[in-house]
Design a protein around this motif. Structure first.
Motif, short mmCIF file in Angstrom:
data_model
loop_
_atom_site.label_atom_id
_atom_site.label_comp_id
_atom_site.label_asym_id
_atom_site.label_seq_id
_atom_site.Cartn_x
_atom_site.Cartn_y
_atom_site.Cartn_z
N TYR B 4 -32.23 17.71 -17.21
CA TYR B 4 -31.88 16.33 -16.92
C TYR B 4 -31.77 16.13 -15.42
O TYR B 4 -31.20 16.94 -14.71
CB TYR B 4 -30.56 16.02 -17.61
N ASP B 5 -32.36 15.04 -14.94
CA ASP B 5 -32.26 14.71 -13.52
C ASP B 5 -30.92 14.04 -13.26
O ASP B 5 -30.64 12.96 -13.76
CB ASP B 5 -33.41 13.76 -13.15
N HIS B 7 -29.67 12.48 -10.98
CA HIS B 7 -29.55 11.29 -10.15
C HIS B 7 -30.20 10.04 -10.72
O HIS B 7 -30.20 9.01 -10.08
CB HIS B 7 -30.05 11.61 -8.74
N SER B 8 -30.77 10.12 -11.93
CA SER B 8 -31.28 8.90 -12.56
C SER B 8 -30.11 8.06 -13.04
O SER B 8 -29.20 8.59 -13.66
CB SER B 8 -32.12 9.25 -13.79
N ARG B 10 -28.16 6.12 -15.62
CA ARG B 10 -28.17 6.42 -17.04
C ARG B 10 -27.09 5.57 -17.67
O ARG B 10 -25.98 5.50 -17.16
CB ARG B 10 -27.86 7.91 -17.18
N ASP B 43 -36.79 -1.76 -11.84
CA ASP B 43 -36.29 -0.40 -11.60
C ASP B 43 -35.99 0.33 -12.92
O ASP B 43 -35.64 -0.28 -13.92
CB ASP B 43 -35.02 -0.45 -10.74
N VAL B 45 -34.24 2.94 -15.60
CA VAL B 45 -32.93 3.37 -16.10
C VAL B 45 -33.21 4.21 -17.33
O VAL B 45 -34.20 3.98 -18.03
CB VAL B 45 -32.07 2.14 -16.51
N LEU B 46 -32.34 5.20 -17.60
CA LEU B 46 -32.39 5.90 -18.87
C LEU B 46 -31.27 5.34 -19.75
O LEU B 46 -30.16 5.09 -19.26
CB LEU B 46 -32.18 7.40 -18.66
N HIS B 56 -36.62 5.82 -21.74
CA HIS B 56 -36.91 5.15 -20.48
C HIS B 56 -36.77 3.65 -20.68
O HIS B 56 -37.19 3.12 -21.71
CB HIS B 56 -38.33 5.47 -20.00
N SER B 58 -36.44 -0.31 -18.24
CA SER B 58 -36.47 -0.90 -16.91
C SER B 58 -35.73 -2.22 -16.93
O SER B 58 -35.68 -2.92 -17.95
CB SER B 58 -37.91 -1.09 -16.42
#
Lengths: 252, 252
Positions: B4-5, B7-8, B10, B43, B45-46, B56, B58
């Motif tokens: 998992y990233d 910095h996304s 969420r 932009d 967002v998760l 995913h 937006s």
């Protein structure tokens, strides 16, 4: 081992400790004992200085803003600290405070900030780190205040590393199926060995940093489970595993 | 496993999730995405809801105070939660917030406050616990929000306990020389078993509470090293050891 009463007021002092001694309190200490804890003359306090063990003491008379302690009998002998360095990428202030307190509770003997490429913070307030370390030691019955080292650049940390100190570094990209087995495999002998635990920045290690760590002798690369942990959580989790498998949790 | 990233952005949502769906944001969510994170229409967002995995999405156009998300492709499939109950004596608010966040990071599937004799807090705010659990899950890429159970009296917890769930209770008075070996000895089979970890109040267990725990079948009494830990530290340490020896840390 003697167990510590969580609720006794406990004070770190700089002065040498011995029976019969009188310790003058500074303004902050006097305020803490008299106005925060509301102790009165004659009330009991435990004192320690990181060198001479823990002593019973009692508050002696004094004004609201000053005071002194009369040192009585020894309470606990000084215990040798675990030889456990905690290396970490500095965090922003509130979470750094918390991480410092947690590392002290978990028995770290030295706190070493390491500046890494994906770290967000380059300057730290060592006085504040030391104040947090003292507070945690006071609250948790710990007899030694860890050294607070100057921040060091990652490359310099690698270059000056003592290869006899086992370095455990936590890397969420590690493919470790059993962290306990990985740590156990690194146990050189039944005797305690000098240990270091490194928690990287929340942005992760840079590729050249990971490569430099992997090239070191006497290191263990560890993943801390399948979930991503915040850095302060990873600190406690890693120090718990290292304490339980390689440190001083086995003899208590 | 997919990583998992950190910095996304969420976001936890209540609505069912599927490709092509439009999610209306409530005022708090819109404020968070638009004014705190400063996202603009388009932009990424998760989103997750604890049931349908992670998707995913937006941000679509909207005023400053409202907004909506357009759900696109699936990002991660829902993972089965660990069957791990975290039982604890409630703490005062700031440290309870922290403990809840940490228990979520460590993978607890149910948070169960238990009222004990030496506990200092009898009332808790479950909405606030849930908000903290959601925040931790959003930040740490966790796909499931743990159940937040009603507080239960200690005696009732003992009386209604499912004996097939291994109960690990942490007791600083335990004479455990090797916590990893103690946990390993309790492993019934290689298959995952339902687990519970109990952290008592910082005043310790009352004698009758300790006796009741020791009389239970399928339980492990554990000391977490030679130092006294604050309850929130003990939570992370215990959940790390249990995860590593008995939980889902071995398969990652």
């Amino acid at each position: 081992m003697p167990r510590y009463d969580f609720h006794s007021p406990r004070l770190f002092v700089d002065a040498p400790l011995a029976a019969g001694q009188r310790l003058a309190l500074d303004a902050a200490q006097a305020n803490y004992l008299r106005n925060v804890l509301r102790l009165r003359p004659g009330d009991a306090v435990l004192v320690f200085n990181g060198r001479d063990g823990e002593w019973h003491a009692s508050l002696t008379d004094g004004g609201k803003r000053t005071g002194a302690l009369a040192v009585g009998e020894a309470a606990r002998a000084q215990t040798p600290p675990v030889n456990l360095h905690y290396l970490f990428a500095p965090l922003k202030q509130a979470r750094l405070d918390y991480m410092v307190q947690k590392a002290v509770e978990m028995g770290a003997s030295c706190l070493q900030p390491v500046l890494m490429q994906h770290g967000q913070i380059a300057r730290i307030n060592r006085d504040r780190m030391r104040a947090n370390a003292i507070e945690a030691a006071e609250q948790c019955g710990i007899l030694t205040i860890p050294d607070i080292a100057e921040p060091i650049a990652f490359d310099r940390m690698i270059a000056t590393r003592d290869p006899s100190r086992l370095l455990v570094f936590c890397d969420e990209a590690a493919d470790v199926r059993d962290p306990v087995a990985a740590l156990r495999a690194a146990r050189a002998s039944p005797a305690p060995q000098p240990l270091a635990v490194l928690i990287g920045p929340e942005g992760g290690f840079a590729a050249h940093e990971r490569a430099a760590l992997l090239a070191l002798p006497n290191r263990v690369r560890l993943a801390l489970g399948p979930r991503i942990l915040r850095a302060d959580t990873a600190a406690v989790a890693a120090l718990a595993l290292v304490g339980a498998v390689l440190g001083d949790w086995r003899d208590n």
